[in-house]
Design a protein around this motif. Structure first.
Motif, short mmCIF file in Angstrom:
data_model
loop_
_atom_site.label_atom_id
_atom_site.label_comp_id
_atom_site.label_asym_id
_atom_site.label_seq_id
_atom_site.Cartn_x
_atom_site.Cartn_y
_atom_site.Cartn_z
N THR A 144 64.06 25.91 0.85
CA THR A 144 63.78 25.73 -1.24
C THR A 144 62.80 25.18 -1.76
N ASP A 145 61.75 23.80 -0.96
CA ASP A 145 61.12 23.56 -2.04
C ASP A 145 59.87 24.81 -2.37
N ALA A 146 59.90 26.16 -1.09
CA ALA A 146 59.45 26.92 -2.31
C ALA A 146 60.26 27.97 -2.89
N LEU A 147 61.23 28.42 -1.53
CA LEU A 147 62.09 29.94 -2.23
C LEU A 147 63.13 29.36 -2.61
N SER A 148 63.28 30.48 -3.46
CA SER A 148 64.34 30.65 -5.20
C SER A 148 65.87 30.03 -4.53
N VAL A 149 66.12 28.90 -5.22
CA VAL A 149 67.81 28.91 -4.96
C VAL A 149 68.33 30.10 -4.97
N GLU A 150 67.79 31.30 -5.93
CA GLU A 150 68.80 31.63 -6.80
C GLU A 150 68.91 33.36 -5.94
N THR A 151 68.07 32.76 -4.67
CA THR A 151 68.17 34.13 -3.83
C THR A 151 69.63 34.78 -2.86
N GLY A 152 70.34 35.40 -2.82
CA GLY A 152 71.68 35.83 -2.16
C GLY A 152 71.63 35.99 -0.88
N LEU A 153 72.67 35.33 -0.90
CA LEU A 153 72.88 35.71 1.41
C LEU A 153 74.00 35.93 0.96
N GLU A 154 74.13 37.71 2.02
CA GLU A 154 75.05 37.92 2.35
C GLU A 154 75.46 37.44 4.01
N LEU A 155 76.65 36.81 4.50
CA LEU A 155 76.59 36.61 6.30
C LEU A 155 76.31 38.30 6.41
N GLU A 156 75.78 38.15 8.29
CA GLU A 156 75.29 39.41 8.86
C GLU A 156 76.02 39.08 9.88
N SER A 157 75.80 37.90 10.43
CA SER A 157 76.38 37.51 12.15
C SER A 157 75.80 35.53 12.01
N SER A 158 76.52 35.60 13.57
CA SER A 158 75.60 33.81 13.36
C SER A 158 76.44 34.02 14.94
N ARG A 159 75.46 33.19 15.94
CA ARG A 159 75.65 32.93 17.51
C ARG A 159 75.03 31.42 18.07
N THR A 160 75.82 31.31 19.47
CA THR A 160 75.26 30.22 19.14
C THR A 160 73.66 30.37 20.90
N LEU A 161 73.16 30.01 20.26
CA LEU A 161 71.95 30.15 21.59
C LEU A 161 71.88 29.05 22.59
N ASP A 162 70.98 29.27 23.26
CA ASP A 162 70.72 28.22 24.21
C ASP A 162 70.00 26.83 23.79
N ALA A 163 70.84 26.34 24.57
CA ALA A 163 70.49 24.25 24.09
C ALA A 163 70.96 23.90 22.47
N GLY A 164 72.12 23.76 22.34
CA GLY A 164 72.57 24.25 21.06
C GLY A 164 72.15 24.20 19.91
N ALA A 165 71.54 24.72 19.63
CA ALA A 165 70.29 25.54 18.60
C ALA A 165 71.79 27.13 18.32
N VAL A 166 71.75 27.36 16.45
CA VAL A 166 72.55 28.34 16.38
C VAL A 166 71.79 28.49 15.28
N GLU A 167 72.48 30.58 15.26
CA GLU A 167 71.23 31.27 14.19
C GLU A 167 72.16 31.99 13.58
N ILE A 168 71.62 32.64 12.87
CA ILE A 168 72.60 32.93 10.98
C ILE A 168 72.09 33.62 10.55
#
Ligand SMILES: NC(=O)c1ccc[n+]([C@@H]2O[C@H](COP(=O)([O-])OP(=O)(O)OC[C@H]3O[C@@H](n4cnc5c(N)ncnc54)[C@H](OP(=O)(O)O)[C@@H]3O)[C@@H](O)[C@H]2O)c1
Length: 193
Positions: A144-168
């Motif tokens: 958000t140094d550049a991307l507007s905080v007015e960006t609307g987000l709707e969750l589609e999916s989330s999952r755990t990846l290898d080595a402890g990363a999480v994809e949203i």
């Protein structure tokens, strides 16, 4: 064709290391296809990015996007850019070129934040995918140094990846995000008028 921004970020929210590298490159789990990128790219036929994100590829030992058409937003064609890369200084014109070349696949909008914001403002950003990495950086570039905080987000999916990363995965919603007034007032949604 969908335009999908996908970035890795540290658990404290930085999309670059303090010296400007994407955070995944300092992750011990980093390698070809890591962090879900191989799977993500299965539906993509093009890569789109800003000059700052593109230029390090020109001195890489290998070309990072062998299977994708590459589109770069830059005021001038960087020296050494291969002929097959499309470079334009005008975001709307670059978007037209991207659409004209499209054969039905998706576009990986690699970044950085300025370029993601540019295409969001044009109404061309379909999804924002974040891969949260299991470490802190303490400093660096924020989305958000550049991307507007007015960006609307709707969750589609989330999952755990290898080595402890999480994809949203978020769809970018037309309605906008939390308003400036709400953030300035720090009031819980349940207590607002
Ligand atoms: N975490 C991740 O997965 C990830 C992914 C990608 C990048 N990154 C990081 O993001 C950082 C770079 O991001 P950034 O936002 O600073 O730069 P960027 O978006 O990669 O590139 C910015 C450049 O793109 C061009 N540009 C962008 N918007 C424009 C517009 N509206 N009109 C005309 N030209 C425009 C300009 O090029 P000119 O200067 O030539 O005019 C501008 O200087 C790097 O530190 C990189 O490591 C992280």
């Amino acid at each position: 064709m969908q335009i999908l921004a996908r970035l890795c970020m540290s658990a404290d929210g930085y999309v670059s290391t303090p010296n400007g590298w994407p955070p995944q490159v300092v992750d011990p789990a980093h390698g070809p296809g890591s962090h879900g990128i191989a799977e993500f790219l299965e539906t993509c036929e093009a890569a789109l990015m800003g000059r700052t994100t593109f230029e390090p590829a020109l001195t890489n030992d290998f070309w990072p996007w062998p299977d994708l058409r590459v589109f770069v937003l830059a005021s001038e064609r960087p020296a050494g850019t291969p002929d097959h890369v499309t470079v334009d200084s005008d975001p709307a014109r670059l978007l037209s070129a991207l659409r004209a070349a499209n054969r039905g696949g998706d576009v990986h909008l690699i970044g950085g934040p300025r370029t993601i914001e540019t295409f969001r403002e044009l109404g061309a950003l379909d999804k924002l995918e974040l891969v949260v990495l299991p470490f802190l950086l303490g400093n660096g570039l924020r989305l958000t140094d550049a991307l507007s905080v007015e960006t609307g987000l709707e969750l589609e999916s989330s999952r755990t990846l290898d080595a402890g990363a999480v994809e949203i995965v978020y769809r970018v919603a037309a309605g906008g995000g939390v308003s400036e007034a709400a953030r300035a007032g720090w009031a819980p949604a349940s207590q607002r008028d």
